[in-house]
Design an enzyme around this catalytic site. Structure first.
Site, PDB file in Angstrom:
ATOM      1  N   LYS A  78     -44.743   8.280  66.840  1.00 33.27           N
ATOM      2  CA  LYS A  78     -44.321   9.650  67.124  1.00 33.27           C
ATOM      3  C   LYS A  78     -44.227  10.393  65.790  1.00 33.27           C
ATOM      4  O   LYS A  78     -43.139  10.805  65.362  1.00 33.27           O
ATOM      5  CB  LYS A  78     -42.967   9.646  67.842  1.00 33.27           C
ATOM      6  CG  LYS A  78     -43.021   9.116  69.255  1.00 33.27           C
ATOM      7  CD  LYS A  78     -43.449  10.153  70.272  1.00 33.27           C
ATOM      8  CE  LYS A  78     -42.360  11.154  70.527  1.00 33.27           C
ATOM      9  NZ  LYS A  78     -42.797  12.224  71.449  1.00 33.27           N
TER      10      LYS A  78
ATOM     11  N   ASP B 235     -45.925   8.882  73.464  1.00 35.57           N
ATOM     12  CA  ASP B 235     -45.677   9.397  74.822  1.00 35.57           C
ATOM     13  C   ASP B 235     -46.991   9.722  75.517  1.00 35.57           C
ATOM     14  O   ASP B 235     -47.192   9.408  76.694  1.00 35.57           O
ATOM     15  CB  ASP B 235     -44.728  10.612  74.792  1.00 35.57           C
ATOM     16  CG  ASP B 235     -45.138  11.672  73.775  1.00 35.57           C
ATOM     17  OD1 ASP B 235     -45.958  11.373  72.874  1.00 35.57           O
ATOM     18  OD2 ASP B 235     -44.648  12.812  73.879  1.00 35.57           O
TER      19      ASP B 235
ATOM     20  N   TYR C 190     -34.852  -2.257  66.534  1.00 30.58           N
ATOM     21  CA  TYR C 190     -34.044  -3.371  67.060  1.00 30.58           C
ATOM     22  C   TYR C 190     -33.344  -4.154  65.944  1.00 30.58           C
ATOM     23  O   TYR C 190     -32.464  -4.962  66.202  1.00 30.58           O
ATOM     24  CB  TYR C 190     -34.899  -4.333  67.891  1.00 30.58           C
ATOM     25  CG  TYR C 190     -35.448  -3.715  69.167  1.00 30.58           C
ATOM     26  CD1 TYR C 190     -34.858  -2.581  69.724  1.00 30.58           C
ATOM     27  CD2 TYR C 190     -36.540  -4.259  69.815  1.00 30.58           C
ATOM     28  CE1 TYR C 190     -35.360  -2.013  70.877  1.00 30.58           C
ATOM     29  CE2 TYR C 190     -37.041  -3.703  70.977  1.00 30.58           C
ATOM     30  CZ  TYR C 190     -36.450  -2.570  71.495  1.00 30.58           C
ATOM     31  OH  TYR C 190     -36.946  -2.006  72.639  1.00 30.58           O
TER      32      TYR C 190
ATOM     33  N   ASP D 103     -45.027  -3.465  78.648  1.00 33.47           N
ATOM     34  CA  ASP D 103     -44.584  -3.691  80.027  1.00 33.47           C
ATOM     35  C   ASP D 103     -45.314  -2.768  80.988  1.00 33.47           C
ATOM     36  O   ASP D 103     -45.673  -3.167  82.098  1.00 33.47           O
ATOM     37  CB  ASP D 103     -43.067  -3.475  80.161  1.00 33.47           C
ATOM     38  CG  ASP D 103     -42.303  -4.771  79.926  1.00 33.47           C
ATOM     39  OD1 ASP D 103     -42.875  -5.684  79.288  1.00 33.47           O
ATOM     40  OD2 ASP D 103     -41.151  -4.880  80.369  1.00 33.47           O
TER      41      ASP D 103
ATOM     42  N   ASP E  87     -42.581  -2.471  73.101  1.00 29.82           N
ATOM     43  CA  ASP E  87     -41.808  -3.076  74.186  1.00 29.82           C
ATOM     44  C   ASP E  87     -42.095  -2.337  75.490  1.00 29.82           C
ATOM     45  O   ASP E  87     -42.415  -2.930  76.531  1.00 29.82           O
ATOM     46  CB  ASP E  87     -40.310  -2.953  73.808  1.00 29.82           C
ATOM     47  CG  ASP E  87     -39.425  -3.838  74.647  1.00 29.82           C
ATOM     48  OD1 ASP E  87     -39.946  -4.545  75.523  1.00 29.82           O
ATOM     49  OD2 ASP E  87     -38.196  -3.814  74.431  1.00 29.82           O
TER      50      ASP E  87
END
Ligand code: NAD
Length: 368
Positions: free
Chosen positions: A192, A225, A142, A253, A249
């Site tokens: 990852k 993942d 970001y 959630d 993020d």
């Protein structure tokens, strides 16, 4: 000695409504437990814009930098939707996070037994769940450069850069290990590393910090993942999850929905230690200003109350009192007290924001 300072920024919409209930609990802590704070209040978001023309004044920023902890309600609302981006209410919150350098975002996902049927997952998967996701908040994709939309031949290309330094990874890893020591002593780090160099570095540095300073904490690594899959398959396998800004993020959630309602979710954003040894800290509910219900007495104050409990635990060394509040909330829910967000259409009459505050205070009294 002076009482520790607590800056309250109630903000907009339901922010002041849920914060009113927290203020009663702060009063209770003083009257019944002899725990006093030097409380001051100020404006943030649209409320600050209305008075100062900016969503966070320099004076308020300075107060936040000096406070032991900042407790924020919520910012934003339709009244401010057309404002220039630079003075939108949310910019006030972003300024706090940025200038206080709050790099470690703690998002607990705790499912109270009484609300287990509210989750979209089966009761036995979520009942009693108590995990925390630690998300790196000030770096990563970001913020990384280069970024932008560029022309490449005949077409446009969108570019963002995932970038982490060793020190950025190390400090958030440390914060996760410290947290784990106060809980179940287990950290799972997610990245990852199979397809990203930044993931390889992330894994290496987390392991190094562990081996050097936290060998007593159980550490595992997981691809993000797979982490998402495990979070909905069997979330109780986790205690503390540490991950980067982007994966955090998404994963936080996802974890939030394990618990049912937005009105239940607290958060903490922590920075580097101050002179008093405590981290710079901002505590806030995960939900926004809920303009659709603001002013109707329907807001659930529990997320904000639990955010204050987090402040007691992480900024004021009052872990027992934090647990007392959490247990009071648990009791109230077990007794069937519900705000509208915790009920189905056929479930009877909800309590108001103030009545939920009354119930928590009564449960606190009963805990003595
Ligand atoms: P929101 O979280 O305000 O509301 C989403 C839905 O959840 C609404 O239906 C709302 O009524 C409900 N809800 C939220 N909190 C609740 C509570 N405590 N009790 C009962 N119901 C609750 O998100 P939104 O509608 O996307 O955004 C509204 C405004 O809030 C926007 O201006 C947005 O930018 C802002 N916002 C601020 C923050 C923050 O201050 N940290 C976070 C998210 C959104």
């Amino acid at each position: 000695m002076a009482n520790p300072s607590l800056l309250i920024l109630a903000g907009d919409g339901i922010g002041p409504e849920v914060m009113a209930e927290v203020k009663r609990i702060i009063g209770w802590m003083g009257a019944k437990r002899g725990i006093h704070f030097d409380v001051s209040e100020d404006l943030v978001g649209g409320a600050a814009y209305d008075v100062h023309g900016v969503p966070l004044s320099d004076a308020t920023m300075a107060k936040a930098q000096a406070a032991f902890a900042v407790l924020l309600g919520a910012v934003g609302g339709p009244k401010y939707d057309k404002l220039d981006f630079s003075v939108k209410p949310e910019r006030g919150l972003l300024r706090l996070r940025k200038e206080m350098d709050l790099f470690s975002n703690l998002r607990p996902a705790q499912c109270f037994d009484a609300l287990a049927d509210f989750s979209s997952l089966k009761r036995d998967v979520v009942a009693g769940l108590d995990i925390v996701i630690v998300r790196e908040l000030t770096s990563g994709v970001y913020f990384g450069e280069p970024r932008g939309i560029f022309k490449e031949g005949n077409e446009r290309v969108g570019i963002n850069t995932q970038r982490y330094t060793e020190s950025e990874i190390a400090r958030v890893a440390k914060s996760a290990f410290e947290l784990a020591r106060k809980r179940g002593n287990k950290v799972c780090s997610m990245e990852k590393a199979n397809v990203m160099e930044s993931g390889i570095l992330w894994r290496d540095v987390v392991q190094e910090v562990h081996d050097r300073d936290y060998p007593d904490v159980e550490l595992s690594h997981m691809y993000a993942d797979n982490g998402a899959m495990q979070l909905v398959r069997w979330p109780k396998q986790f205690d503390v999850i540490v991950t980067d800004n982007l994966f955090g993020d998404v994963l936080s959630d996802c974890a939030a929905m394990l618990t049912g309602s937005l009105g239940m979710l607290p958060s903490a954003s922590l920075g580097a230690p101050m002179a008093n040894g405590r981290p710079k800290a901002l505590y806030e509910p995960v939900h926004g200003s809920a303009p659709d219900i603001a002013g109707t007495g329907r807001a659930n104050p529990i997320a904000c109350i639990l955010s204050f409990a987090m402040a007691l635990r992480y900024s004021f060394d009052q872990g027992d009192e934090a647990t007392r509040i959490e247990k009071a909330v648990e009791k109230v829910l077990a007794d069937g007290v519900r705000t509208a967000d915790l009920m189905g259409p056929q479930d009877g009459t909800p309590v108001t924001t103030t009545q939920m505050g009354d119930a928590v205070l009564a449960a606190l009294d009963a805990s003595l």
